[in-house]
Design an enzyme around this catalytic site. Sequence first.
Site, PDB file in Angstrom:
ATOM      1  CE1 TYR A  40      -3.267  -2.878   0.240  1.00  0.00           C
ATOM      2  CE2 TYR A  40      -3.579  -2.346   2.435  1.00  0.00           C
ATOM      3  CZ  TYR A  40      -3.937  -3.270   1.420  1.00  0.00           C
ATOM      4  OH  TYR A  40      -4.700  -4.001   1.517  1.00  0.00           O
ATOM      5  CB  SER A 151      -5.725 -12.490   2.278  1.00  0.00           C
ATOM      6  OG  SER A 151      -7.005 -11.499   1.820  1.00  0.00           O
ATOM      7  CE  LYS A 255      -9.913   2.506  -0.203  1.00  0.00           C
ATOM      8  NZ  LYS A 255      -9.535   2.039  -1.466  1.00  0.00           N
ATOM      9  CG  PHE A 257      -8.207   7.627   3.204  1.00  0.00           C
ATOM     10  CD1 PHE A 257      -7.213   7.413   4.151  1.00  0.00           C
ATOM     11  CD2 PHE A 257      -8.268   6.708   2.514  1.00  0.00           C
ATOM     12  CE1 PHE A 257      -6.345   6.285   3.829  1.00  0.00           C
ATOM     13  CE2 PHE A 257      -7.787   5.567   2.259  1.00  0.00           C
ATOM     14  CZ  PHE A 257      -6.638   5.245   3.077  1.00  0.00           C
ATOM     15  CG  ASN A 265     -17.816   3.497   8.097  1.00  0.00           C
ATOM     16  OD1 ASN A 265     -18.981   3.553   7.696  1.00  0.00           O
ATOM     17  ND2 ASN A 265     -16.374   3.434   7.387  1.00  0.00           N
TER      18      ASN A 265
END
Length: 308
Positions: A40, A151, A255, A257, A265
């Site tokens: 990332y 994952s 997710k 920002f 959330n």
Amino acid sequence: IILKQNNSFYFDKTPKGTTLEAVKLAIEVGYRHIDGALMYFNEHEVGQAIREKIADGTLKREDIFYCGKLWNTFHPPELVRAALQQTLKTLQLDYVDLYIIEMPIAFKPGETFFPKDENGKCLYHETDLCATWEALEACKEAGLTKSLGVSNFNKRQLELILKKPGLKHRPVSNQVECHPYFTQPKLLEYCQQNNILVVGYSPLGTSRDASWVNLACPPMLEDELLVSIAHKHKKTPAQVALRFNIQRGVAVIPKSFNPHHIKDNFQVFDFSLSDAEMKAILGLNKNIRFVELPMWSDHPEYPFNDSY
């Protein structure tokens, strides 16, 4: 080990400085489970945010649950420890709480995370998931990570690990796409039977980027049922979608920002969905993924060809 289902936050590649402020706000709001990855390209900001919030007394290191990921170019056993050590160096932390294999497919090792040939085709590498797992086990025994997981593994790939001769440490989690439009009932049942926690990524759906997202799957948060249930509880469709997975025993890693969304959330613990509402939302399942990753579908270990 227990993933903090009520305190999860997810990051990917972002403009400079964005992650730092988002993580600091998330910690202030109450998030404690932070999901990141070397690829990332923002673990330096995540680590800085954690250190700053430790320094100002907001929390201690042991209060944070950080998940790091082994990228596809680091599958050869001799590269695993160095990849984890790079994450630790970037974070400036002594250990991660969970380290997972990000995908069950291996790319050609080298300087780039996405190696391609002259025609633009991804360059794969021979995949040996059991050998990679043994290298992860050595990292745990060296104290570099508290626990191990995977994952995007399907049932067959999980069984490769679980039935591996000489297995020392079982995977504690499997991070997969999971939301009302893709509920993963069979995989969830299998994981629960084997004491593997399902961590749901894209719990609110995902972006509409046609290069990697299945646009045949409609925008989930506009679904009439989710909107109706949200209105009844004076919540948002996103909060209903998150609560749905939490009540199923799935850890969620939304997710965002956006400061408003980060706060919203987290507001999913002051209401519950009824059995009838849970059943109705389960009925929304379309068995269609948002995240298909079709560019890697010709890899022998591409995980989404199996039924689950």
